[in-house]
Scaffold this active site. Structure first.
Site, short mmCIF file in Angstrom:
data_model
loop_
_atom_site.label_atom_id
_atom_site.label_comp_id
_atom_site.label_asym_id
_atom_site.label_seq_id
_atom_site.Cartn_x
_atom_site.Cartn_y
_atom_site.Cartn_z
N ASP A 89 -15.16 19.91 -31.49
CA ASP A 89 -14.65 20.26 -30.16
C ASP A 89 -15.75 20.04 -29.10
OD1 ASP A 89 -13.07 21.31 -28.16
OD2 ASP A 89 -12.91 23.32 -29.02
N SER B 66 -10.10 22.32 -39.55
CA SER B 66 -10.28 23.67 -40.14
C SER B 66 -11.40 23.81 -41.17
CB SER B 66 -8.98 24.22 -40.76
OG SER B 66 -8.09 24.64 -39.76
N THR B 67 -12.03 22.70 -41.59
CA THR B 67 -13.00 22.83 -42.69
C THR B 67 -14.43 23.07 -42.23
OG1 THR B 67 -13.43 20.45 -42.87
CG2 THR B 67 -11.59 21.33 -44.16
N GLY B 68 -14.62 23.25 -40.92
CA GLY B 68 -15.95 23.59 -40.40
C GLY B 68 -16.04 25.08 -40.19
N GLY C 3 -18.79 22.51 -33.00
CA GLY C 3 -18.40 21.42 -33.90
C GLY C 3 -17.82 20.21 -33.20
N TYR D 95 -13.92 27.09 -39.30
CA TYR D 95 -12.73 27.83 -39.73
C TYR D 95 -12.67 28.01 -41.25
CZ TYR D 95 -10.57 28.16 -35.08
OH TYR D 95 -10.27 28.47 -33.77
N ASP E 182 -18.63 9.46 -36.68
CA ASP E 182 -18.52 10.41 -35.57
C ASP E 182 -17.24 10.06 -34.83
OD1 ASP E 182 -18.65 11.65 -33.10
OD2 ASP E 182 -20.79 11.26 -32.83
N ILE E 183 -16.31 10.99 -34.81
CA ILE E 183 -14.99 10.68 -34.24
C ILE E 183 -15.07 10.36 -32.74
CG2 ILE E 183 -14.22 13.03 -33.64
CD1 ILE E 183 -11.50 12.26 -34.98
N ASN F 72 -9.79 25.27 -30.53
CA ASN F 72 -9.37 26.65 -30.78
C ASN F 72 -8.31 27.01 -29.75
OD1 ASN F 72 -10.68 27.70 -28.38
ND2 ASN F 72 -12.59 27.34 -29.48
#
Ligand code: ADP
Length: 185
Positions: free
Chosen positions: A40, A129-131, A38, A133, A16-17, A30
């Site tokens: 964000d 972008s891989t979630g 996500g 987006y 988890d970042i 965004n």
């Protein structure tokens, strides 16, 4: 896994970042900079209101129409272990023929550039972008690793880049891309 690129280390981990200790973690934001889902949402929830306050100020003063795709801005890390959050807007996947690869590379590149400008030595990325987006993870992983490689070979202020993957599947995909790109054959 861990790789050496020029004078720096690239580390790929599952996690988890919002729990990562680094000079900066990167947010897959965004263009509104005012929060989303996500990673964000996770960053704003854990980091507290100071991050959003700075994002609002950046919108008012510098980006009234929103942050363009591929750009990056920096705020405090608020209550996070990380000192700063670098917010970048990755491209939304529309089939790959609308400059998505170029824009995704730009998100990584501009985040790294901003970190160097601020003299930051360690930076952690999520899989931008891989979630929501929808960028295909295999293709995104190759772009991410190539961008990081090219950057670290050009500029040696950053000592460590970590990519934090949220699932075993994503970690496997990024590890595979890193082996292909970074291991001499
Ligand atoms: P985008 O809108 O750029 O696609 P998302 O946040 O929807 O961004 O997803 C980007 C990636 O971040 C996805 O792989 C998602 O699983 C992952 N992710 C979500 N939460 C976290 C977290 N707390 N730490 C690391 N990665 C996360």
């Amino acid at each position: 896994m861990e790789f050496t690129i020029a004078k720096a280390t690239l580390e790929l981990i599952k996690g988890d970042i919002t729990e990562v200790e680094a000079d900066a973690i990167v947010n897959a934001a965004n263009s509104t900079l005012l929060g989303g889902g996500g990673v964000d949402a996770a960053i704003h929830n854990r980091g507290g209101p100071k991050i959003l306050e700075e994002c609002k100020r950046l919108r008012e003063k510098e980006w009234p129409d929103g942050l363009p795709t591929g750009n990056a801005v920096i705020t405090t890390g608020g209550n996070l272990k990380a000192n700063h959050v670098i917010h970048t807007v990755g491209p939304i996947w529309h089939g790959g023929v609308h400059e998505e690869p170029k824009l995704l590379r730009r998100s990584y590149w501009n985040s790294l550039k901003l970190a160097s400008m601020k003299e930051l030595k360690t930076i952690a990325f999520p899989s931008i972008s891989t979630g929501s987006y929808n960028y295909p993870t295999e293709e995104a992983s190759i772009i991410a690793i190539k961008a990081i490689k090219d950057y670290l070979e050009k500029e040696d202020k950053i000592k460590k880049v970590t990519i934090v993957l949220f699932s075993n599947r994503d970690l496997d995909i990024y590890n595979k891309a890193a082996i292909e790109i970074l291991t001499a054959k």
